[in-house]
Design a protein around this motif. Structure first.
Motif, mmCIF file in Angstrom:
data_model
loop_
_atom_site.group_PDB
_atom_site.id
_atom_site.type_symbol
_atom_site.label_atom_id
_atom_site.label_comp_id
_atom_site.label_asym_id
_atom_site.label_seq_id
_atom_site.Cartn_x
_atom_site.Cartn_y
_atom_site.Cartn_z
ATOM 1 N N ARG A 185 -2.173 12.221 -12.435
ATOM 2 C CA ARG A 185 -0.885 12.500 -12.716
ATOM 3 C C ARG A 185 -0.608 13.798 -12.550
ATOM 4 O O ARG A 185 0.630 14.078 -11.886
ATOM 5 C CB ARG A 185 -0.386 11.817 -14.081
ATOM 6 N N SER A 186 -1.280 14.646 -13.213
ATOM 7 C CA SER A 186 -1.054 16.211 -12.941
ATOM 8 C C SER A 186 -1.168 16.453 -11.888
ATOM 9 O O SER A 186 -0.156 17.581 -11.307
ATOM 10 C CB SER A 186 -1.979 16.904 -13.967
ATOM 11 N N ARG A 224 -12.976 7.441 -16.150
ATOM 12 C CA ARG A 224 -12.605 7.707 -14.696
ATOM 13 C C ARG A 224 -11.781 6.469 -14.043
ATOM 14 O O ARG A 224 -12.065 5.351 -14.390
ATOM 15 C CB ARG A 224 -13.635 8.296 -13.674
ATOM 16 N N ALA A 225 -11.094 6.682 -13.257
ATOM 17 C CA ALA A 225 -10.288 5.815 -12.526
ATOM 18 C C ALA A 225 -11.246 4.660 -11.744
ATOM 19 O O ALA A 225 -12.292 5.109 -11.141
ATOM 20 C CB ALA A 225 -9.419 6.116 -11.357
ATOM 21 N N GLU A 231 -9.205 -5.936 -15.165
ATOM 22 C CA GLU A 231 -7.823 -5.729 -15.321
ATOM 23 C C GLU A 231 -7.564 -4.163 -15.292
ATOM 24 O O GLU A 231 -6.535 -3.794 -14.736
ATOM 25 C CB GLU A 231 -7.397 -6.155 -16.685
ATOM 26 N N GLN A 232 -8.451 -3.596 -15.893
ATOM 27 C CA GLN A 232 -8.269 -1.752 -16.068
ATOM 28 C C GLN A 232 -8.557 -1.453 -14.546
ATOM 29 O O GLN A 232 -7.652 -0.596 -14.181
ATOM 30 C CB GLN A 232 -9.323 -1.297 -17.057
ATOM 31 N N VAL A 237 -5.980 0.819 -9.843
ATOM 32 C CA VAL A 237 -5.339 0.583 -8.210
ATOM 33 C C VAL A 237 -3.708 0.582 -8.085
ATOM 34 O O VAL A 237 -3.299 1.122 -7.046
ATOM 35 C CB VAL A 237 -6.176 -0.429 -7.568
ATOM 36 N N GLU A 238 -3.201 -0.146 -8.750
ATOM 37 C CA GLU A 238 -1.649 -0.594 -8.694
ATOM 38 C C GLU A 238 -1.043 0.690 -9.045
ATOM 39 O O GLU A 238 -0.130 1.296 -8.145
ATOM 40 C CB GLU A 238 -1.302 -1.651 -9.900
ATOM 41 N N GLU A 239 -1.244 1.635 -9.902
ATOM 42 C CA GLU A 239 -0.912 3.017 -10.103
ATOM 43 C C GLU A 239 -0.957 3.899 -9.004
ATOM 44 O O GLU A 239 0.112 4.683 -8.531
ATOM 45 C CB GLU A 239 -1.420 3.672 -11.394
ATOM 46 N N LEU A 240 -2.207 3.841 -8.333
ATOM 47 C CA LEU A 240 -2.367 4.429 -7.261
ATOM 48 C C LEU A 240 -1.593 4.344 -6.186
ATOM 49 O O LEU A 240 -1.136 5.005 -5.351
ATOM 50 C CB LEU A 240 -3.991 4.623 -6.908
ATOM 51 N N ARG A 241 -1.405 3.011 -5.909
ATOM 52 C CA ARG A 241 -0.420 2.262 -4.699
ATOM 53 C C ARG A 241 0.997 2.610 -5.159
ATOM 54 O O ARG A 241 1.645 3.051 -3.855
ATOM 55 C CB ARG A 241 -0.447 0.680 -4.763
ATOM 56 N N LEU A 242 1.468 2.517 -6.176
ATOM 57 C CA LEU A 242 2.783 3.055 -6.743
ATOM 58 C C LEU A 242 3.026 4.436 -6.555
ATOM 59 O O LEU A 242 4.294 5.080 -6.114
ATOM 60 C CB LEU A 242 3.305 2.653 -7.928
#
Length: 291
Positions: A185-186, A224-225, A231-232, A237-242
């Motif tokens: 995110r940073s 780590r991602a 679920e995690q 993956v969804e956060e990366l997609r967004l």
């Protein structure tokens, strides 16, 4: 979103049979991309992480192109200063053509000082050399009468601010490796800031994350991602997609070379991801009012 797999092309379990089964498994499970890493001289610092035998990526990917049909093939990452740029341009163009346009060339500056010394290449100039090699590589591909490949997709690998700036300058997707989500995110803010500074668009994203599934959730700050429960994993993956990631590359290797002797463990984790991915796709396209 495309999902790919980083296949270990090194270690005591690396052999033609295992590599062929990796290719068949990854493509058979429906993944979109198969990639592998690069080292030339397996010096002691390299061998500690990625011991011999180490299969050269261009040679191995060309062989894998013949035993697969549609999956994309690539490097994560080719260490750019290790080879003359015209040699890379030639090998990449030939592989791209012979595979039916399936190559993605992930590139990076490298980290092994001992390997640079063994190859007679100045470690301190690796960033400068990478930039110069990339310019020559892209210029060579413009000669369609000779190389005939067009502009092969390039990803800029690395987690440093220099890698972020390089992705912006070359207008290529940024390929960060094995990070935590707070760090990402940073870094995304820094990527946007670099794009504004250089007056260009924000590059695409093609991150490489770990694939380590656990039965219980992981909540430590160094997670780590891609680590944790299914679920995690899919939340990451969804956060990366967004965030704009077009492709996410999964790295099922956890750091112990003995894992390469037991690829079935990694294949099982990939099968779990593939099954959940398929169910998610079906649910997303199911007409309302059906079960």
């Amino acid at each position: 979103m495309r999902i790919g797999v980083n296949v270990p092309n090194f270690g005591p379990g690396a052999n033609p049979d295992h590599l062929a089964r990796w290719a068949e498994t990854v493509e058979g499970l429906g993944f979109d991309l198969l990639m592998m890493s690069d080292h030339v001289a397996i010096t002691p610092d390299v061998a500690e992480r990625y011991p011999a035998p180490f299969y050269e990526p261009f040679t191995t990917l060309a062989w894998m192109a013949g035993i697969t049909s549609g999956i994309r093939l690539g490097t994560t990452v080719l260490i750019t200063p290790y080879r003359h740029p015209l040699l890379v341009a030639r090998m990449a163009a030939n592989l791209h053509q012979l595979s039916g346009g399936r190559l993605v060339l992930g590139v990076g500056v490298g980290w092994s000082r001992e390997e640079f010394e063994a190859l007679g290449i100045p470690f301190e100039r690796r960033g400068e050399l990478t930039d110069g090699h990339l310019r020559k590589l892209l210029a060579a591909w413009q000669n369609d009468a000779d190389y005939g490949s067009g502009q092969i997709p390039i990803w800029i690998g690395g987690n440093s601010d220099a890698a972020i700036r390089r992705a912006v300058r070359f207008g290529a997707p940024w390929h960060p490796l094995r990070f935590t989500m707070p760090w990402f995110r940073s870094a995304l803010t820094r990527l946007q800031g670099a794009a504004a500074k250089f007056g260009g668009p924000v590059p695409g994203l093609a991150p490489r994350i770990r694939l380590r599934l656990t039965e219980k959730p992981l909540d430590h700050p160094t997670r780590r991602a891609g680590e944790g429960t299914v679920e995690q994993f899919f939340e990451d993956v969804e956060e990366l997609r967004l965030a704009g990631a077009d492709t996410v590359l999964l790295d099922p290797y956890h750091g112990d070379p003995q894992e390469t002797l037991r690829p079935e463990e990694a294949w099982q984790a990939l099968a779990v991801v593939a099954a959940h991915r398929t169910r998610s796709d079906v649910s997303a396209h199911r007409p309302q009012g059906t079960e």
